[in-house]
Design an enzyme around this catalytic site. Structure first.
Site, PDB file in Angstrom:
ATOM      1  CG  HIS A  98       2.244  -5.710  -0.858  1.00  0.00           C
ATOM      2  ND1 HIS A  98       1.141  -5.642  -0.034  1.00  0.00           N
ATOM      3  CD2 HIS A  98       3.152  -4.834  -0.333  1.00  0.00           C
ATOM      4  CE1 HIS A  98       1.369  -4.763   0.933  1.00  0.00           C
ATOM      5  NE2 HIS A  98       2.589  -4.271   0.766  1.00  0.00           N
ATOM      6  CD  GLU A  99       6.743  -4.414  -1.494  1.00  0.00           C
ATOM      7  OE1 GLU A  99       6.753  -3.170  -1.571  1.00  0.00           O
ATOM      8  OE2 GLU A  99       6.546  -5.028  -0.421  1.00  0.00           O
TER       9      GLU A  99
END
Length: 424
Positions: free
Chosen positions: A21-22
């Protein structure tokens, strides 16, 4: 599966879904030319911190998510004003270091009082050096050093707010997008591992065997064909097997199985559950075959669709109050369930990881302050108005939202811990 393996896989699941996600935020921010100051997994105090290039990569104490800190969104740039005495270090006639304290300890520097300074547009600083003004150009990646901490300057064209609405929106949406991609890939991997049920099956197989149940204490293996139970032919009638075993609590049951074409008998004694029904701790499975590429692709898409519907059904219950606090789970509950599923095998853990990744992507797109969905709404409003909303007001909204989310996380985690202590 050994406990060390279970713990490792549980931590790995969290690390993978948060990191991907990051990484989505990070990759598209860097692609847009935004200075990414920190790539963090977790919140709170730093456990591990390593700087590579312009970005510091950190692992933090609280495993409740992560963040990518971009220039222009953080409050840690040190304010430097005219009249302040600083020291600068030059390389090729460009300022590469600006020292704000402990000036007497600095060597090979130029020291003076700031007359003017612009670290965003002109990248220049003018110092009063013994009564004479001297101007210097500042390198776009110059570092400011104060209290032993280095902070890279952020020219305006490297800041988040200087990019187009489309570039900023993509950098924000990329986080959930990568979770959706990961979920699709993992669902596809699960289908490849689990296979596709054959048409018109003619036999029933031993599926999952529960730990510390009677089936785990005899010579039963996943994939064994269940031929008869107490002499009764089973075929594919799982209910018939359940009925026979259920009526035999504490009474030995003879199961005839076929393994590698060889028939053998296994005697197993069902244990009564709370209702007095006999249980041996096995699930049944139907024969499967390998999935084709098309079946894998369409099957993964179908799982994505079905799981998305289930997730939104859960949100619907949450919004309309059809839940109890015990129905909610934080990091502790998630880790507990993940460890239980890890014991079932890699295939089931892969499916669970895909579900968690899908959930994280959808949850982050909800219009809740501090989440990606809320930030996308602010960008949408900016696109319509053709001018940004007051950054201070937007920051306050996100701050309040983040504080409320953290408060809810603390309450849920506290409840999870109490539930574990009570042994529920």
């Amino acid at each position: 599966m050994h406990m060390i393996q279970v713990v490792f896989l549980t931590v790995l699941v969290f690390f993978v879904i948060v990191s991907i996600h990051e990484w989505g935020h990070y990759f598209f921010a860097k692609r847009a030319g935004i200075l990414v100051r920190e790539f963090a997994i977790g919140f709170g105090p730093k456990l591990i911190s390593v700087k590579r290039g312009e970005t510091r990569y950190t692992l933090r104490l609280i495993p409740a998510g992560g963040f990518v800190r971009m220039a222009g969104e953080d409050p840690e740039i040190i304010d430097v004003q005219p009249g302040q005495t600083i020291a600068v270090r030059l390389k090729d006639n460009l300022v590469t270091r600006l020292y704000l304290d402990r000036l007497d300890e600095r060597s090979s520097v130029v020291r003076g009082e700031i007359v003017s300074i612009d670290l965003e547009n002109k990248l220049s600083v003018t110092l009063d050096i013994e009564g004479e003004n001297e101007s210097f150009s500042v390198h776009p990646t110059a570092l400011m050093i104060s209290r032993g901490k280095e902070t890279q300057i952020a020219p305006l064209d490297r800041q988040f707010g200087s990019k187009t609405v489309a570039q900023r929106a993509l950098a924000i949406f990329a986080g959930p997008m990568m979770n959706f991609v990961l979920a699709f890939v993992l669902f596809a991997a699960y289908i490849q591992m689990a296979g596709i049920p054959v048409e018109s099956p003619d036999k029933l197989l031993v599926g999952q065997i529960s730990e510390n149940m009677p089936a785990s204490k005899v010579d039963l293996k996943e994939g064994d064909v269940i031929d008869t139970v107490n002499g009764v032919k089973i075929g594919i009638d799982f209910d018939k097997m359940i009925e026979i075993i259920g009526k035999s609590p504490n009474i030995p049951v003879t199961m005839e199985i076929i393994r590698d074409g060889i028939a053998k008998q296994v005697v197993i004694t069902p244990e009564p559950n709370e209702e007095g029904v006999g249980k041996v701790g096995i699930s049944a499975a139907l024969p499967t075959r390998s999935a084709t590429f098309t079946e894998t692709f369409t099957g993964s898409a179908k799982l994505m669709k079905n799981m998305t519907v289930s997730i939104f059904e859960g949100f619907k219950m949450l919004i309309f109050g059809q839940f109890k606090l015990d129905d909610l789970g934080g990091p502790v509950r998630t880790a507990e369930v993940t460890s239980q599923i890890a014991k079932q095998g890699i295939a089931q853990l892969t499916s669970w990881t895909a579900l968690l990744s899908l959930y994280l992507g959808i949850f982050n797109l909800l219009p809740i302050p501090a989440l990606d969905g809320s930030r996308l709404i602010f960008l949408g409003i900016e696109a319509i108005r053709r001018r940004p909303i007051d950054p201070n007001r937007e920051s306050m909204v996100h701050f309040v939202g983040f504080a409320l989310i953290m408060l809810l996380m603390l309450v849920v985690t506290y409840n999870d811990i109490l539930r574990l202590v009570r042994g529920e």
